[in-house]
Write an enzyme that holds these catalytic residues in place. Sequence first.
Site, PDB file in Angstrom:
ATOM      1  CD  GLU A  88      -2.756   1.227   2.442  1.00 32.60           C
ATOM      2  OE1 GLU A  88      -2.936   2.348   2.952  1.00 32.60           O
ATOM      3  OE2 GLU A  88      -3.222   0.168   2.911  1.00 32.60           O
ATOM      4  CB  CYS A 147      -3.873   5.222   3.353  1.00 31.50           C
ATOM      5  SG  CYS A 147      -4.945   4.196   4.359  1.00 31.50           S
TER       6      CYS A 147
END
Length: 526
Positions: A257, A294
């Site tokens: 990620e 995020c």
Amino acid sequence: MTSQPVLINGQWRASTGTETFQAINPATKETLSEVYPVSPWSEVEEVIDAAVAAFKTVRSYPVGRFADFLEAYAAKIELKIDEIVEAAHLETGYPISPRLKDGEMVRTLDQLRQAADAARNQTWSLPTIDTKTNIRSMLGPIGPVAVFGPNNFPLAFNSISGGDFAAAVAAGNPVIAKGHPSHPRTTQLFAEIAQASCERSGMPAGFIQLIYRTSHEDGAKLVAHPKLGASGYTGSRHAGLVLKEAADRGGNPIYLELSSINPVFILPGALEERFSEIVDEFTGSCLMGTGQFCTNPGLVVVKAGDAAEEFINAVAAKFKATPAGTLLGEGVARSLRAGIVAIQQTGAQVVTGNEPADANRCSYANTLLRATGKSFIENPAGHQEEAFGNASLIVVADSDEEMLAIAEQLEGNLTGCIYSNTEGTDDALYDSIAEELRRHVGRLINDKMPTGVAVSPAMNHGGPYPATGHPGFTAVGIPASIRRFASLECYDNVRLHRLPEVLRDENPHESLHRDIDGIMTTDDVK
């Protein structure tokens, strides 16, 4: 000063490394007292060998043993919540309540227990039986998994307590936790509880191990090691791509990620219908946790007009009025500033912010920028530079066609959101943008900001590159997240008593769905 011990092969012991580091309290810029080691390669090799030995042992364990460990671990964490969240508070600057104790800790415990349920009922393993050919297959554990945790979620994404950890264990894999240097004490506390839980649930030495830090070169060697099954990494794009290159050379899967600006398209009818609500929702989402999510909305697209100008002014006023939060460290503040500068170099203008907020802590003013749709289309990569933190860019498009052209130029993202009028006045524009946006995001959202990521079986916390390294997998959502740390095992004409339990004729779990001759069923093979 004596450095803290590492957890290797079931024992807490002094590291053989000579380099050390200390965390800081970003709310005061004070160096915290504990000293932690940087593990040398010889120590990393010991960890790998111990994990391989543990894997050989647990391959024969019943699946309930992994569930027992995860449940025992969650129960023991509950007994030390106050100590853990206090450590995380000192190392990250996040408030104990509601962020750490009432939010992230609750999520951490929930996902550990969801993973335990999945481990026990084996919903993740996708057993498939073809009676005509007598070929049967399922997903099984892949081997030792190295987990690299991020700085922004010290509990729910921690390398030894977070989602990747829970998923790897639920699949039956030993875990090598590589801690994040921003919160080593928090990680150490989790590791102490994990080791005690291993002993209680009968897991072998080396099933869970912790090293706090390695050199960049040794981190790359770790993910490429031929004895490693897979890796999970959450963090910066630059470091993640270095690890991916190394893992690819070694032939090892790595699940990344990396970065995401999470575009939000606010259509004209939505602004007209519920202007104030959208202003509040965007401001709250962008500044929540000082923007260190995020899924922070780093790009907003609106259509030119009076409503767009009023929206920009209203958001700027709220940015100015809201005290700047604490960033996770001086490195995050520098990175945020660099991202803002990079966006400015595309021609974007600063509406408010873009200056240090408090010299006594790690902080930066809430920053809002604006750019034209034309400049975005001419330089899409520059306008999509990630400014990780309390900053966002509003792009003002001249027309519906320009809004669609912006969507076409987007990089891969975790999320993409569209606000539209509830009476349907935006539907034609929505349809054209949504069709394009769908290709660029893992999760398509309507009429709410992206910062919440539910631990739901239907969740996709993934997306096309550069959001992640592979668009087919999710870091959140059980059982799907477990499947990253698995390999497909096929059995051709193998005698029934030699098959894994879930592939035998009798279904071992009344709730387990198996694919038998193309039909999903809980029945036994007839």
